[in-house]
Scaffold this motif. Sequence first.
Motif, PDB file in Angstrom:
ATOM      1  N   GLN A 110       0.818  -1.254   0.172  1.00 14.85           N
ATOM      2  CA  GLN A 110      -0.276  -0.260  -0.362  1.00 14.85           C
ATOM      3  C   GLN A 110       1.142   1.193   0.522  1.00 14.85           C
ATOM      4  OE1 GLN A 110      -2.949  -0.394  -0.124  1.00 14.85           O
ATOM      5  NE2 GLN A 110      -3.754   2.052   0.083  1.00 14.85           N
ATOM      6  N   GLN A 111       2.542   1.055   1.110  1.00 17.97           N
ATOM      7  CA  GLN A 111       2.518   2.350   0.750  1.00 17.97           C
ATOM      8  C   GLN A 111       3.091   2.205  -0.481  1.00 17.97           C
ATOM      9  OE1 GLN A 111       4.555   1.933   4.221  1.00 17.97           O
ATOM     10  NE2 GLN A 111       3.902   2.930   5.080  1.00 17.97           N
ATOM     11  N   SER A 112       3.714   1.252  -1.408  1.00 16.06           N
ATOM     12  CA  SER A 112       4.702   1.708  -2.368  1.00 16.06           C
ATOM     13  C   SER A 112       3.356   2.254  -3.639  1.00 16.06           C
ATOM     14  CB  SER A 112       5.248  -0.204  -2.541  1.00 16.06           C
ATOM     15  OG  SER A 112       5.858   0.055  -4.125  1.00 16.06           O
ATOM     16  N   ASP A 113       2.716   1.788  -3.609  1.00 14.82           N
ATOM     17  CA  ASP A 113       1.558   2.001  -4.496  1.00 14.82           C
ATOM     18  C   ASP A 113       1.180   3.753  -4.318  1.00 14.82           C
ATOM     19  OD1 ASP A 113       1.486   0.039  -5.866  1.00 14.82           O
ATOM     20  OD2 ASP A 113       0.038  -0.225  -5.026  1.00 14.82           O
ATOM     21  N   GLN A 114       0.648   4.074  -3.007  1.00 15.27           N
ATOM     22  CA  GLN A 114       1.086   5.889  -2.842  1.00 15.27           C
ATOM     23  C   GLN A 114       2.183   6.284  -3.141  1.00 15.27           C
ATOM     24  OE1 GLN A 114      -0.185   5.796   1.473  1.00 15.27           O
ATOM     25  NE2 GLN A 114      -2.259   5.035   1.593  1.00 15.27           N
ATOM     26  N   ALA A 115       3.797   5.892  -2.637  1.00 18.16           N
ATOM     27  CA  ALA A 115       4.598   6.306  -2.639  1.00 18.16           C
ATOM     28  C   ALA A 115       4.888   6.447  -4.886  1.00 18.16           C
ATOM     29  CB  ALA A 115       5.266   5.955  -2.860  1.00 18.16           C
ATOM     30  N   VAL A 116       4.423   5.321  -5.423  1.00 20.68           N
ATOM     31  CA  VAL A 116       4.592   5.824  -6.831  1.00 20.68           C
ATOM     32  C   VAL A 116       3.288   7.072  -7.922  1.00 20.68           C
ATOM     33  CG1 VAL A 116       3.673   4.107  -9.194  1.00 20.68           C
ATOM     34  CG2 VAL A 116       5.202   3.163  -7.210  1.00 20.68           C
ATOM     35  N   ILE A 117       2.513   6.741  -6.913  1.00 24.04           N
ATOM     36  CA  ILE A 117       0.921   7.713  -7.468  1.00 24.04           C
ATOM     37  C   ILE A 117       1.683   9.332  -7.055  1.00 24.04           C
ATOM     38  CG2 ILE A 117      -1.188   8.663  -6.494  1.00 24.04           C
ATOM     39  CD1 ILE A 117      -1.982   5.676  -6.523  1.00 24.04           C
ATOM     40  N   HIS A 118       2.215   9.361  -5.903  1.00 25.89           N
ATOM     41  CA  HIS A 118       2.569  10.991  -5.259  1.00 25.89           C
ATOM     42  C   HIS A 118       3.936  11.197  -6.585  1.00 25.89           C
ATOM     43  CE1 HIS A 118       2.178  10.106  -1.285  1.00 25.89           C
ATOM     44  NE2 HIS A 118       1.135  10.074  -1.535  1.00 25.89           N
ATOM     45  N   GLN A 119       4.281  10.375  -6.818  1.00 27.52           N
ATOM     46  CA  GLN A 119       5.765  10.362  -8.447  1.00 27.52           C
ATOM     47  C   GLN A 119       4.722  10.982  -9.330  1.00 27.52           C
ATOM     48  OE1 GLN A 119       7.694   6.885  -7.736  1.00 27.52           O
ATOM     49  NE2 GLN A 119       9.335   6.989  -6.443  1.00 27.52           N
ATOM     50  N   GLU A 154       4.542   1.121 -12.075  1.00 30.08           N
ATOM     51  CA  GLU A 154       4.346  -0.070 -11.781  1.00 30.08           C
ATOM     52  C   GLU A 154       3.313  -0.258 -10.315  1.00 30.08           C
ATOM     53  OE1 GLU A 154       6.545  -3.788  -9.833  1.00 30.08           O
ATOM     54  OE2 GLU A 154       8.167  -1.874 -10.276  1.00 30.08           O
ATOM     55  N   VAL A 155       2.022  -0.372  -9.983  1.00 29.79           N
ATOM     56  CA  VAL A 155       1.592  -0.252  -9.176  1.00 29.79           C
ATOM     57  C   VAL A 155       1.479  -2.463  -8.568  1.00 29.79           C
ATOM     58  CG1 VAL A 155       0.376   1.178  -9.584  1.00 29.79           C
ATOM     59  CG2 VAL A 155      -0.562  -0.464  -9.803  1.00 29.79           C
ATOM     60  N   LEU A 156       1.339  -2.194  -7.169  1.00 30.75           N
ATOM     61  CA  LEU A 156       1.437  -4.133  -6.790  1.00 30.75           C
ATOM     62  C   LEU A 156      -0.033  -4.420  -6.331  1.00 30.75           C
ATOM     63  CD1 LEU A 156       4.854  -3.701  -4.139  1.00 30.75           C
ATOM     64  CD2 LEU A 156       4.179  -3.953  -7.223  1.00 30.75           C
ATOM     65  N   THR A 157      -0.965  -2.986  -6.258  1.00 30.00           N
ATOM     66  CA  THR A 157      -1.829  -3.654  -6.421  1.00 30.00           C
ATOM     67  C   THR A 157      -2.988  -3.552  -6.662  1.00 30.00           C
ATOM     68  OG1 THR A 157      -2.234  -1.509  -4.224  1.00 30.00           O
ATOM     69  CG2 THR A 157      -1.444  -3.832  -3.221  1.00 30.00           C
ATOM     70  N   ASP A 158      -4.100  -4.321  -7.495  1.00 30.21           N
ATOM     71  CA  ASP A 158      -5.004  -3.825  -7.951  1.00 30.21           C
ATOM     72  C   ASP A 158      -5.975  -3.030  -7.570  1.00 30.21           C
ATOM     73  OD1 ASP A 158      -6.522  -4.537 -10.477  1.00 30.21           O
ATOM     74  OD2 ASP A 158      -8.513  -5.051  -9.500  1.00 30.21           O
ATOM     75  N   ARG A 159      -6.496  -2.985  -6.717  1.00 29.82           N
ATOM     76  CA  ARG A 159      -7.081  -1.299  -6.320  1.00 29.82           C
ATOM     77  C   ARG A 159      -6.423  -0.153  -6.327  1.00 29.82           C
ATOM     78  NH1 ARG A 159      -5.859  -4.468  -1.946  1.00 29.82           N
ATOM     79  NH2 ARG A 159      -4.468  -3.138  -0.001  1.00 29.82           N
ATOM     80  N   GLN A 160      -5.375   0.300  -6.712  1.00 29.43           N
ATOM     81  CA  GLN A 160      -4.670   1.235  -6.774  1.00 29.43           C
ATOM     82  C   GLN A 160      -4.249   2.175  -8.471  1.00 29.43           C
ATOM     83  OE1 GLN A 160      -3.930   3.875  -4.309  1.00 29.43           O
ATOM     84  NE2 GLN A 160      -4.637   2.473  -3.116  1.00 29.43           N
ATOM     85  N   ALA A 220      -0.521   8.478 -15.089  1.00 28.97           N
ATOM     86  CA  ALA A 220      -0.696   8.164 -15.443  1.00 28.97           C
ATOM     87  C   ALA A 220      -0.675   7.425 -17.102  1.00 28.97           C
ATOM     88  CB  ALA A 220      -0.616   6.384 -14.849  1.00 28.97           C
ATOM     89  N   SER A 221       0.276   6.618 -17.441  1.00 28.74           N
ATOM     90  CA  SER A 221      -0.302   6.267 -18.987  1.00 28.74           C
ATOM     91  C   SER A 221      -0.806   4.983 -19.484  1.00 28.74           C
ATOM     92  CB  SER A 221       1.006   7.126 -20.429  1.00 28.74           C
ATOM     93  OG  SER A 221       0.987   8.391 -20.224  1.00 28.74           O
ATOM     94  N   THR A 222       0.750   4.085 -18.855  1.00 32.05           N
ATOM     95  CA  THR A 222       0.206   2.735 -19.144  1.00 32.05           C
ATOM     96  C   THR A 222       0.159   2.308 -17.079  1.00 32.05           C
ATOM     97  OG1 THR A 222       1.789   2.770 -21.804  1.00 32.05           O
ATOM     98  CG2 THR A 222       1.414   0.457 -19.391  1.00 32.05           C
ATOM     99  N   ILE A 223      -0.110   1.146 -16.766  1.00 31.35           N
ATOM    100  CA  ILE A 223      -0.330   0.956 -15.085  1.00 31.35           C
ATOM    101  C   ILE A 223       0.596  -0.240 -15.630  1.00 31.35           C
ATOM    102  CG2 ILE A 223      -1.668   1.058 -13.478  1.00 31.35           C
ATOM    103  CD1 ILE A 223      -2.876   3.193 -14.037  1.00 31.35           C
ATOM    104  N   ILE A 224       1.311  -1.181 -15.055  1.00 33.70           N
ATOM    105  CA  ILE A 224       1.454  -2.564 -15.487  1.00 33.70           C
ATOM    106  C   ILE A 224       1.591  -3.569 -13.499  1.00 33.70           C
ATOM    107  CG2 ILE A 224       3.658  -3.901 -15.219  1.00 33.70           C
ATOM    108  CD1 ILE A 224       4.942  -2.032 -17.679  1.00 33.70           C
ATOM    109  N   ARG A 225       0.931  -3.877 -13.222  1.00 34.41           N
ATOM    110  CA  ARG A 225       0.361  -4.624 -12.349  1.00 34.41           C
ATOM    111  C   ARG A 225       1.118  -5.528 -12.192  1.00 34.41           C
ATOM    112  NH1 ARG A 225      -4.301  -4.165 -14.594  1.00 34.41           N
ATOM    113  NH2 ARG A 225      -4.600  -6.535 -14.192  1.00 34.41           N
ATOM    114  N   SER A 226       2.635  -5.738 -11.680  1.00 28.41           N
ATOM    115  CA  SER A 226       3.317  -6.212 -10.860  1.00 28.41           C
ATOM    116  C   SER A 226       3.287  -8.014 -10.225  1.00 28.41           C
ATOM    117  CB  SER A 226       5.589  -6.501 -10.976  1.00 28.41           C
ATOM    118  OG  SER A 226       4.687  -5.764  -9.234  1.00 28.41           O
TER     119      SER A 226
END
Length: 332
Positions: free
Chosen positions: A192-201, A217-223, A232-238
Amino acid sequence: MQHLIRLYFQLPLFIRLLSTVFFTMTLFGIIIHIIEPENFPTFFDGLWWAFVTGATVGYGDYVPLSPAGKAVAILLILSGGGLVTFYMATLSASTVKHETSLSEGRVPYKGADHIVLIGWNERTRHLIDMLQDQNLHERIVMIDQTMNQFYQRLPSVHFISGSATNEETLEHANIKDARMAIITADPSMEEQQSDQAVIHQIVALKGHHPELFIIAEVLTDRQKINAQRAGASTIIRSNDFMSSLFYQELYRNDPVKPFELLLSLLTERQFHEETVPEKLTGHPILTAYEFFLKKGCQIIGIRKNGELSFHLDESIELEKGDELVLFSPLRK
């Protein structure tokens, strides 16, 4: 006069030293030419003597003979020799300092049309290796706040130390002139923290360059929806990708190893979507198979009326506006 002195001291140290050396040598060249015109018939002869004497080279092709000329030579050796030595020492120190600043990520990037990678990890390292293996010659700026020094000797990568949400960091990376940015998730954080950091960036990058193409790149589908809203133009859910690979490995019953197979395919080829050529409309899809095979491409899906399908059979007839999903060689 005071304005010129102020202007002089506003110049970079390297330029000040170089201009001082030239001025000093020129002055001594003029003086020796005036004092001993028979031994230094032209101004350039005097200038040459001043430089080789001040640099302690001393070829001996021009030598002052009069007491006044020798006195000038003494002054030149005392002042000019030390000045040239100091100039060379400063130049060497500046070179070492610049190299250190580069490795520590403190030198702003001045280029344009570059790719910005955020986060140094195994994924970004492998991506850089792939770009170099394909000889794509992309200019890359790496932003990372976890490293104190970038030890990789990669001529195509310019390292910027700092957070991608920091204004100064983004300015140093010259985001406003970048072509694309890739934001990778931080595996050291909770998902959750990693995805929030990505969104802030993403928000910070869009603030500097609203039209920037961003792969995140996000880790959770809900983000995913929040990353899209951020720009974001393209989102990768690793995590989804890895779960699918685990599923394939779990239930495979033949020698084929999905992970190695997919890794090999994506390393050598890429997905590509292309509108059906006008000359192929009205023909069966088998005709398109033959047409694209000659280009080294393979059809793996078709998009009709906006709906994507990977169920292909020979009865499909190509229509105007259809799009084919191809597996093609990597872009050169």
